[in-house]
Design a protein around this motif. Structure first.
Motif, PDB file in Angstrom:
ATOM      1  N   ALA A   1      41.910 -58.980  75.674  1.00  0.00           N
ATOM      2  CA  ALA A   1      43.250 -58.777  75.105  1.00  0.00           C
ATOM      3  C   ALA A   1      43.578 -57.299  75.019  1.00  0.00           C
ATOM      4  N   ALA A   2      42.583 -56.476  74.665  1.00  0.00           N
ATOM      5  CA  ALA A   2      42.809 -55.037  74.576  1.00  0.00           C
ATOM      6  C   ALA A   2      43.019 -54.410  75.944  1.00  0.00           C
TER       7      ALA A   2
ATOM      8  N   ALA B   1      36.897 -53.518  70.238  1.00  0.00           N
ATOM      9  CA  ALA B   1      36.892 -54.930  70.608  1.00  0.00           C
ATOM     10  C   ALA B   1      35.618 -55.279  71.375  1.00  0.00           C
TER      11      ALA B   1
ATOM     12  N   ASP C   1      32.937 -58.127  70.265  1.00  0.00           N
ATOM     13  CA  ASP C   1      32.622 -59.263  71.139  1.00  0.00           C
ATOM     14  C   ASP C   1      31.136 -59.315  71.477  1.00  0.00           C
TER      15      ASP C   1
ATOM     16  N   SER D   1      40.629 -48.772  70.733  1.00  0.00           N
ATOM     17  CA  SER D   1      40.716 -50.192  70.366  1.00  0.00           C
ATOM     18  C   SER D   1      39.911 -51.067  71.311  1.00  0.00           C
TER      19      SER D   1
ATOM     20  N   ARG E   1      38.567 -60.621  72.632  1.00  0.00           N
ATOM     21  CA  ARG E   1      39.256 -59.448  72.069  1.00  0.00           C
ATOM     22  C   ARG E   1      39.281 -58.283  73.066  1.00  0.00           C
ATOM     23  N   THR E   2      38.200 -58.120  73.806  1.00  0.00           N
ATOM     24  CA  THR E   2      38.161 -57.032  74.792  1.00  0.00           C
ATOM     25  C   THR E   2      39.196 -57.253  75.892  1.00  0.00           C
TER      26      THR E   2
END
Length: 381
Positions: free
Chosen positions: A38-39, A56, A60, A52, A35-36
């Protein structure tokens, strides 16, 4: 040819290729921080990421701590930015509870390291699946927060020096082997077979002895209370033992002794094939012995000189045991650091990158030889 090719592919090419691939592979961080990453995909790196990304990151880290996968990712990130492992585990211990409002402010308050762009840039670069981290590190280079390639800190820039040291030691050993081996091979080639054959057997005897044993023997001979120092002191040539071990001198002596047969044998093979009629013809035309050697004999041994030098140099640049046993801290060659990263720190990526550096140096040497030899391949017989 197929069985031989398959055997080489399975036992040599594939394992070597798998090892080399570790210098480019980067798969430790992406499964832990999906998620990190992706952010951060759209983050331009000019300022800190938005809320965000911090949310994230918190999610994680919680998931990785629960799954027990945080350590592997932390180790990989620590290769890029020193102190990253401590930062991740400190953050994991101090994370605010789930549902907290301003995660960015809370994380920055408990873990100020996340206020530095370098740490976020290192995390984004570790997204994989490939990386240039290890290859740059092997050249004493790195990427900064803006992605530009810069030199590492002077206190950490060691590998260029080690590579030059490796090439220098290998070159000196090759030169000494040539200076000692050429007269020895010439003497053997001029002797009758009944005398040359027993001497050749003596040259081959070291091949039947372990490399470790031969190196350890030099430790016994060269140490402060060893055989050589004892003889020098008793003969009155020196007043105190001479430091001959755990230094560059010991590395040169031990490596020359071990690699000398690889110089003598190609030279002997080439010298034996030179027709004696050539030398007699030159002498009959009035050339003195020195001129016969320089104008007739020496040019015909060029192939043996090249083959022997190539054999000795290529083996010398990959030496590990001998410098480790008889050399000091400033005498270790690049193979020592490959073994260090592979067996002690378990940093396979750095070990593979240094291996590629060593292979590249060997390939460059072969290309230079082929250029000088007109594209030929050295023959040993």
């Amino acid at each position: 040819m197929a069985p031989l090719f398959i055997f080489l592919l399975a036992t040599f090419l594939v394992p070597i290729g798998a090892m080399m691939w570790r210098a480019f592979s980067d798969a430790e961080v992406a499964p832990v921080f999906p998620r990190t990453l992706a952010a951060l995909a759209q983050w331009d790196g000019q300022a800190l990421p938005d809320e965000s990304a911090f949310a994230a990151l918190a999610g994680d880290i919680r998931a990785a701590r629960t799954a027990g996968t945080l350590a592997g990712a932390a180790t990989r990130l620590n290769y890029d930015a020193s102190g990253y492992r401590s930062l991740l585990f400190a953050t994991a211990r101090r994370l605010p509870p789930e549902g907290a409002g301003d995660l960015k402010t809370a994380i920055l308050a408990t873990s100020p390291g996340w206020g530095e762009r370098e740490n976020w840039a290192a995390l984004k670069r570790a997204g994989g699946p490939v990386t240039d981290l290890y290859l740059l590190g092997a050249l004493d280079l790195r990427r900064d927060a803006d992605g530009a390639i810069v030199g590492t800190h002077p206190d950490q820039a060691v590998f260029r020096t080690v590579l030059l040291r490796t090439l220098w030691i290998a070159g000196i050993v090759t030169l000494v082997c040539l200076l000692v081996g050429y007269p020895a091979a010439y003497l053997l080639a001029r002797l009758p077979d009944r005398l040359a054959n027993p001497l050749l057997i003596l040259i081959l005897v070291p091949f039947w002895t372990s490399l470790l044993v031969r190196t350890a023997a030099w430790v016994v001979l060269l140490q402060r209370e060893g055989v050589i120092n004892s003889l020098l002191v008793r003969s009155g040539l020196v007043d105190a033992p001479v430091p001959m071990i755990f230094n560059r001198f010991a590395v040169y002596v031990a490596m020359t002794h071990i690699l000398l047969p690889f110089m003598i044998l190609p030279l002997y093979s080439v010298m034996r094939s030179i027709p004696a009629a050539h030398l007699r013809a030159a002498a009959s035309l009035g050339a003195p012995p020195a001129t016969v050697f320089r104008r007739v004999f020496l040019p015909q041994t060029a192939a043996g000189v090249a083959a022997g030098s190539l054999l000795v140099f290529i083996q010398a640049i990959g030496y590990y045991v001998t410098p480790a046993l008889v050399g000091g801290a400033e005498d270790q060659m690049i193979s020592y650091f490959i073994a260090f990263y592979a067996s002690r720190t378990i940093n396979w990526g750095m070990a593979a990158a240094l291996s590629i550096l060593l292979v590249a140096a060997t390939a460059a040497l072969l290309l230079v030889y082929r250029r000088l030899a007109g594209g030929g391949i050295p023959r040993l017989g």
